[in-house]
Design an enzyme around this catalytic site. Sequence first.
Site, PDB file in Angstrom:
ATOM      1  N   ASN A 148       0.845  -1.192   0.000  1.00 60.19           N
ATOM      2  CA  ASN A 148       0.000   0.000   0.000  1.00 60.19           C
ATOM      3  C   ASN A 148       0.879   1.241   0.000  1.00 60.19           C
ATOM      4  OD1 ASN A 148      -2.977   0.960   0.507  1.00 60.19           O
ATOM      5  ND2 ASN A 148      -1.717   2.235   1.828  1.00 60.19           N
ATOM      6  N   GLU A 149       0.707   2.075  -1.007  1.00 60.11           N
ATOM      7  CA  GLU A 149       1.397   3.374  -1.057  1.00 60.11           C
ATOM      8  C   GLU A 149       2.861   3.290  -0.614  1.00 60.11           C
ATOM      9  OE1 GLU A 149      -0.925   6.313   1.043  1.00 60.11           O
ATOM     10  OE2 GLU A 149      -2.311   6.529  -0.612  1.00 60.11           O
ATOM     11  N   GLU A 303      -8.341   4.458  -4.302  1.00 60.29           N
ATOM     12  CA  GLU A 303      -8.967   5.116  -3.149  1.00 60.29           C
ATOM     13  C   GLU A 303      -9.450   6.477  -3.637  1.00 60.29           C
ATOM     14  OE1 GLU A 303      -6.386   5.328   0.281  1.00 60.29           O
ATOM     15  OE2 GLU A 303      -5.694   3.275   0.017  1.00 60.29           O
ATOM     16  N   GLN A 352     -10.319   7.789  12.691  1.00 64.36           N
ATOM     17  CA  GLN A 352     -11.730   7.840  13.089  1.00 64.36           C
ATOM     18  C   GLN A 352     -12.474   9.020  12.489  1.00 64.36           C
ATOM     19  OE1 GLN A 352     -12.062   7.497  17.410  1.00 64.36           O
ATOM     20  NE2 GLN A 352     -10.295   6.142  17.391  1.00 64.36           N
ATOM     21  N   HIS A 354     -12.353  10.136   9.542  1.00 64.72           N
ATOM     22  CA  HIS A 354     -12.350  10.010   8.080  1.00 64.72           C
ATOM     23  C   HIS A 354     -13.672   9.364   7.682  1.00 64.72           C
ATOM     24  CE1 HIS A 354     -11.041   8.902   4.080  1.00 64.72           C
ATOM     25  NE2 HIS A 354      -9.805   9.290   4.300  1.00 64.72           N
TER      26      HIS A 354
END
Length: 707
Positions: A148-149, A303, A352, A354
């Site tokens: 991931n990234e 995303e 949280q 987000h």
Amino acid sequence: MIYFGCDYYPEQWAQWLAEGEARWETDAALMAEAGLNVVRLAEFAWGLLEPAQDRFDFTWLDRAVEVLGRHGLKVVMCTPTPTPPPWLLYQSPEIRQIMADGRQQGAGTRREACANQPVYRERSRIISQAIASRYAQNPHVVGWQTDNEFGCHGSAICYCGECETAFQHWLQAKYMDLEMLNEAWGGSFWGEVYADWRHIPAPTQSAAERSPSHLLDYQRFSSDTWRDYHNMEIDILRATCPGHFVTHNLMSFFEPLNYYNLCAQLDFVSWDNYHYHGATPGVVAATHDHMWGILRRNFWVMEQQIGHINWSVYNPEPGPGFLRLKSYQGIGHGADGMVYFRWRQALAGSEQYHTGMLDHAGRKTIGYEEAKVIGNELKTLAPYLEGTVPAAEVAILLDFESRWAMTMQPHNALLRSGVAPDSVNPSPIMRVDRDERREDQQMTGNAHAMWPFAAPYIALWERNVGAAIISPDSDLSGYKVVCAPFLNIVRPAVAKRLAAYVAQGGTLIIGPRSGFKDEHNKLFAQPQPGPLAALTGSTVRYIDSMEPERLNVLRWNNVPHMHRTEVGIWAELLEPQPGTETIAYYSNGWYANEPAITHKKHEGGGQVIYVGCMGGPDLYANLWDWLLPPLHVQPPLAPVVGVEVCVRAAPDGRKVVFVLNHSSQPHAMTLAHPLTDLLTGETHQRSLALKPHQVVIFQEVAATAHA
Ligand code: GLA
Ligand code: ZN
């Protein structure tokens, strides 16, 4: 087909809710109801999949895939390697990265591990192999996201002992002979002449600034480190899951890793589209085009931000219209997959605040309702998009090594990467967006350092002219115009490629500071732009790095219809050779009346414009309006401020035109020929009225409509 989905963490809901795994059924049904057809799973689940060394537990993930599959959802599975589990970090604390200041990264979030640490590599290999074997035959799994990234959270570069030794070996393989290295780096400056490979340090924080040659090689080495680590995972997936695609989720204009190298072995790239402070529609469009350009292939958004995020300067709730606009902007620029982050707002952990398609309490958000509309529309649109790619007759060259060279020696605070929004006064020329609501938005962070690349793009974008952002090593023959806005480092192969392009009749624009540096990040002994001087027909005599508030004004010469143009940040005084025309002079200060932009016509119709100054979209607006019409580069629709128009085209001439009203104002577009709305079936003859934030998608009726 267009993949349409969300990023889902079934393991979290199984733990956080009293109903446990039973919730998966409800979630999957809600996803299907919104028209989703894919979910991404497990990129951070290593600790749950291997709770103790070599003890694997895939049963919960099997059950989750099964529930999702039953609801018609396909799965993009991930190698969970960004989050080494606590037992591994405890057992082998040395796998944590060492930062430039010598401190070791703390354990226990994500991205703390060094890719040159043998234990981390080996455990990454084992978990990747285990998950690949587990899902190779699973009928619901269609592909993979690696990790991931890569490089996120400042993890692209590590300075640990393993890295230092690996760097010395990397140098040895590259230069063979120490003498070659000493010469390449020009080590006689400050007596940095090496007598033993082992004497070459990792370039940690130091008393004075390091040699740019040393820094450039360390950046290349670090980028290669992650490329090799990435290829290790890709090789496992290729060998074990030959029927699946492999992708990775990249970040917007991320600089430290050479994305061309990092992604070379992927089927397609993906990226994560977040609308941080300064990510205006033009900058987002540029990122999409850059993502397309990495492999010159359609891509996914893995995303896509749905609503408010948790990590920007401010975190506004974008409100209705946002998701549809952003989704179609991505698809219009070549996204064949659109995946929303995240399914449901987290109850625990650092993110949280987000939002998700559902909020923390499980209520549908604006994003969910909008996704449902998009999901239905995509069923109609998909056949029209089949076989289409973003249309582009102009190419902008983006070179990672030149970006690195600029970061190593920005020579102007405004060109420093990662600059905090309030740490320097922005230059008035750095205007990102003409839309009334965003006029004051400055580019920040990495986007800020993207300025030299973004300025010519934004001016094209404002003209509805499609552009590809590609590597200077790409085949340029299909483009009518090539713009190299900041080719600071020029490798011999690139100089040759550009010369061939011009010899074949191409139009080339070269921006300031190009050809200043050789491949070792040293100045050329010839006048700038070094190996490009024969192309430009002019050279640089003096340079002026300007304070933010100091601007100069161009006086155009012999080119019609130019508007007043301010330039700033950087100015070069040019010396045109005989046969090269000056098309703009400076008007102020001690170099008033000195050449700022030159134009050289080559045999066979080729031409080269050297832009010795930095300007904003206004500078490039003038150049495009002068250069593009004679080359028959035309926008599909006449531009209107606040409205973006982008086109996907197929080799057989089919075109899908996306009209995106990014502004909160209604707008009217003039149509040159009738267009049919793909979603309503309605044909618009002469004009189109757009509501605020409205999206309209047309099929171009027939080629004859142009006649
Ligand atoms: C990144 C990461 C995600 C998540 C989001 C939050 O893009 O890939 O895991 O942290 O940011 O916006
Ligand atoms: Zn390391």
